[in-house]
Design an enzyme around this catalytic site. Structure first.
Site, PDB file in Angstrom:
ATOM      1  N   ASP A   1       0.849  -1.199   0.000  1.00 18.88           N
ATOM      2  CA  ASP A   1       0.000   0.000   0.000  1.00 18.88           C
ATOM      3  C   ASP A   1       0.879   1.241   0.000  1.00 18.88           C
ATOM      4  OD1 ASP A   1      -3.265   0.238   0.774  1.00 18.88           O
ATOM      5  OD2 ASP A   1      -2.096   2.090   1.003  1.00 18.88           O
ATOM      6  N   ASN A  50      -5.652  -4.705  -6.359  1.00 23.93           N
ATOM      7  CA  ASN A  50      -6.810  -4.063  -5.743  1.00 23.93           C
ATOM      8  C   ASN A  50      -6.627  -2.555  -5.546  1.00 23.93           C
ATOM      9  OD1 ASN A  50      -9.258  -4.021  -3.748  1.00 23.93           O
ATOM     10  ND2 ASN A  50      -7.526  -3.251  -2.545  1.00 23.93           N
ATOM     11  N   TYR A  99     -12.180   7.481 -14.149  1.00 20.48           N
ATOM     12  CA  TYR A  99     -12.262   6.257 -13.331  1.00 20.48           C
ATOM     13  C   TYR A  99     -12.852   5.099 -14.141  1.00 20.48           C
ATOM     14  CZ  TYR A  99     -13.531   3.187  -9.415  1.00 20.48           C
ATOM     15  OH  TYR A  99     -13.665   2.110  -8.569  1.00 20.48           O
TER      16      TYR A  99
END
Ligand SMILES: NC(=O)c1ccc[n+]([C@@H]2O[C@H](COP(=O)([O-])OP(=O)(O)OC[C@H]3O[C@@H](n4cnc5c(N)ncnc54)[C@H](O)[C@@H]3O)[C@@H](O)[C@H]2O)c1
Length: 261
Positions: A37, A89, A154
């Protein structure tokens, strides 16, 4: 399964939300998990919260940074010694009209949501192949399946990722790597809280046949299944985990339930 022989998953964007729930799902099945992350402090907290010190690894990294991605995958390999599943993800969103979307916002959304999975795929494919094939799951979105207002950047990034999924499935199938996508409907994570106003939330309830937001755990379940040997003949698919949103078409509230009149 002892810790040295248990399978290993790499999950990006794993410091919170769907990614963190997915990390928990893999750990509960005896896997070892590398959590990657960009938010280093949040990531440390997340890894601590999983309470699996021998089986979890924090990799602070921006998925859009090729050198960082390669260094992180090298660190994973040095730590765990193998790789069996990759979950792309990490994602970012900004819901704005086209004319208000800056060039920088367009570039960043494409870099994180589409280039990131490309960089991760390039950095991990050889390891997956070496360790027997394994699987990759890319997290797209219902915004990549159906168009709407405010999502030029997006939605396009997620539609691109859905196609990258098919490209990779076809190419990497030859070396035994399966590649699928999960397209979530609305899930009540920090990302959804940031971009879903109360009015948007009410409209979603109207547009979703199951009449509710999804749970992080429901996404994690589908992701884990597609990574597991139970999905051994599934590749190149985009699975919408969306309460029926994608199937609904003319889902006018007035044509449903009491509204049928
Ligand atoms: N929540 C929803 O309603 C929803 C719907 C459809 C699709 N999705 C997708 O699901 C995925 C997870 O979303 P979420 O709702 O859990 O979001 P979230 O914002 O709660 O979590 C996303 C995580 O990704 C990390 N991240 C962001 N940019 C990164 C980067 N450049 N490098 C590494 N990490 C980065 C963030 O720090 C965060 O921890 C995203 O790809 C998102 O687009 C979410």
């Amino acid at each position: 399964m002892n810790d040295q022989s248990s399978p290993v998953a790499l999950i990006t964007g794993a410091a919170r939300g769907i990614g963190l729930a997915t990390a928990g799902r893999f750990l509960s099945e005896g896997w070892r998990v590398a959590l990657l992350d960009i938010e280093a402090a949040l990531l440390e907290e997340a890894v601590a919260s999983l309470q699996a010190p021998g089986r979890s690894l924090a990799l602070p990294c921006d998925v859009a940074d090729g050198a960082g991605v390669r260094a992180s995958v090298a660190a994973l390999e040095a730590h765990f010694g193998r790789l069996d599943a990759v979950v792309n993800n990490a994602g970012t969103a900004a819901f704005k009209p086209l004319l208000e979307t800056t060039d920088e916002e367009w570039g960043r959304i494409l870099a994180v949501n589409l280039t990131g999975p490309f960089l991760i795929a390039k950095a991990t494919a050889a390891l997956l192949q070496r360790d027997g094939g394994g699987a990759m799951v890319n997290i797209t979105s219902i915004s990549g399946l159906r168009a709407s207002t405010l999502r030029a950047a997006y939605g396009t990034s997620k539609a691109g990722l859905a196609h990258l999924t098919k490209q990779l499935a076809v190419e990497l199938g030859e070396v035994g790597i399966r590649v699928n996508a999960v397209a979530p409907g609305p899930v009540d994570t920090a990302m959804a809280k940031a971009v879903h106003s109360p009015a948007i939330r009410a409209d979603y309830h109207d547009a979703i046949p199951l009449n509710r937001y999804g749970l992080e755990e429901e996404l994690a379940e589908a992701i884990f299944f597609l990574c597991s040997p139970r999905a051994s003949y599934i590749t190149g698919q985009v699975l919408a985990v969306d309460g029926g949103f994608d199937a609904a078409g003319i889902g006018l509230p007035t044509l449903r339930g009491k509204g049928r009149g």
